[in-house]
Design a protein around this motif. Structure first.
Motif, short mmCIF file in Angstrom:
data_model
loop_
_atom_site.label_atom_id
_atom_site.label_comp_id
_atom_site.label_asym_id
_atom_site.label_seq_id
_atom_site.Cartn_x
_atom_site.Cartn_y
_atom_site.Cartn_z
N CYS A 211 8.11 -18.29 16.63
CA CYS A 211 7.18 -17.90 15.81
C CYS A 211 5.90 -18.11 16.05
CB CYS A 211 7.71 -18.35 14.52
SG CYS A 211 6.77 -17.76 12.98
N GLN B 241 5.97 -16.48 6.73
CA GLN B 241 6.28 -14.98 7.01
C GLN B 241 6.65 -14.94 8.41
OE1 GLN B 241 5.78 -12.44 4.59
NE2 GLN B 241 5.41 -14.02 3.14
N CYS B 242 7.99 -15.30 8.56
CA CYS B 242 8.50 -15.17 9.92
C CYS B 242 8.56 -13.90 10.67
CB CYS B 242 9.86 -15.49 9.76
SG CYS B 242 10.74 -15.93 11.45
N ILE B 243 7.81 -13.92 11.79
CA ILE B 243 7.93 -12.69 12.73
C ILE B 243 8.26 -13.33 14.03
CG2 ILE B 243 6.32 -11.30 14.09
CD1 ILE B 243 4.46 -11.26 11.45
N GLN C 205 9.79 -8.35 12.60
CA GLN C 205 10.27 -8.73 11.52
C GLN C 205 11.61 -8.37 11.55
OE1 GLN C 205 7.55 -6.88 8.38
NE2 GLN C 205 6.79 -9.02 8.22
N THR C 206 12.58 -9.19 12.18
CA THR C 206 14.05 -8.65 12.34
C THR C 206 14.87 -9.49 11.60
OG1 THR C 206 15.57 -8.28 14.20
CG2 THR C 206 14.32 -10.22 14.32
N LEU C 207 14.52 -10.08 10.50
CA LEU C 207 15.20 -11.01 9.56
C LEU C 207 15.31 -10.07 8.26
CD1 LEU C 207 13.91 -14.53 10.43
CD2 LEU C 207 15.94 -13.30 11.46
N GLU C 208 16.55 -10.60 7.65
CA GLU C 208 16.87 -9.93 6.15
C GLU C 208 15.64 -10.19 5.27
OE1 GLU C 208 20.21 -11.12 3.44
OE2 GLU C 208 20.91 -9.46 4.42
N LYS C 209 15.22 -11.30 5.18
CA LYS C 209 14.19 -11.94 4.23
C LYS C 209 12.75 -12.07 4.78
CE LYS C 209 17.50 -13.85 1.01
NZ LYS C 209 17.98 -15.02 0.63
N ASN C 210 12.75 -12.12 6.12
CA ASN C 210 11.62 -12.82 7.03
C ASN C 210 10.95 -13.88 6.24
OD1 ASN C 210 11.63 -10.40 9.12
ND2 ASN C 210 11.28 -9.14 7.42
N THR C 211 11.62 -14.93 5.78
CA THR C 211 11.19 -16.09 5.35
C THR C 211 12.08 -17.20 5.45
OG1 THR C 211 9.71 -17.14 3.75
CG2 THR C 211 11.38 -15.58 2.93
N ASP D 279 17.95 -17.68 7.01
CA ASP D 279 17.82 -16.16 6.94
C ASP D 279 18.86 -15.36 7.80
OD1 ASP D 279 16.86 -13.74 5.84
OD2 ASP D 279 14.85 -14.21 6.51
#
Length: 169
Positions: free
Chosen positions: A108, A78-80, A54-60, A24
């Motif tokens: 995470c 669901q990446c946080i 949630q600092t990623l483009e797709k957060n996954t 990501d």
């Protein structure tokens, strides 16, 4: 000590617990002031340890090995980003953040500490007039063997490399 690259907006990250090896892109949201490797100075913001949540483009990263669904498969991640480690300690930017390098790692809540790693720092080489001044026709030929290069004096007596199109027969 080996060279470390500064991580910038658009860097790719990956998780060691992703079922499929997916990446990501990191989005710098903590500031809009400090840039790196950007001639215009407006797009490649330097990433800091303040890139939390949630600092990623797709957060996954796709399906997560840490989240089995009970029927032999896995739930979608669901990446946080919870926190960063291995950042550059010696510099603090105006947002109070420490600069991330390609050795930095994120945690995470679903994974283990340092489960998210930098896959690519996000910087791209950009040519400039200074690069042109620092090179020679021989080096230009090594980089681009199909170009005709030679030095040309401008009206102010400054040498510049000139690349001419080869005539096609």
């Amino acid at each position: 000590m080996s060279e470390k690259h500064v991580v910038v907006d658009g860097a790719t990250v990956k998780c060691i617990f992703s079922v499929e090896p997916k990446t990501d892109k990191l989005k710098v949201k903590s500031h809009s002031k400090h840039t790196a490797n950007d001639k215009e100075g407006n797009t490649k913001y330097i990433a800091t340890d303040k890139e939390i949540g949630q600092t990623l483009e797709k957060n996954t990263f796709g399906k997560c090995k840490k989240q089995p669904n009970g029927s032999g498969d896995f739930l979608v991640c669901q990446c946080i980003v919870h926190k960063w480690s291995k950042f550059y300690e010696k510099t603090t930017l105006s947002n109070g953040g420490k600069i991330l390098t390609e050795e930095s790692k994120a945690t995470c809540p679903m994974g283990a500490p340092d489960c998210i790693t930098i896959d690519d720092h996000g910087q791209k080489t950009q040519g400039s007039k200074q690069n042109d001044k620092n090179t020679t026709p021989k080096k230009q030929k090594a980089i681009n063997p199909i170009a005709n290069t030679h030095r040309k004096r401008t009206h102010k007596g400054v040498e510049t490399a000139v690349i001419e199109k080869q005539k096609s027969n």
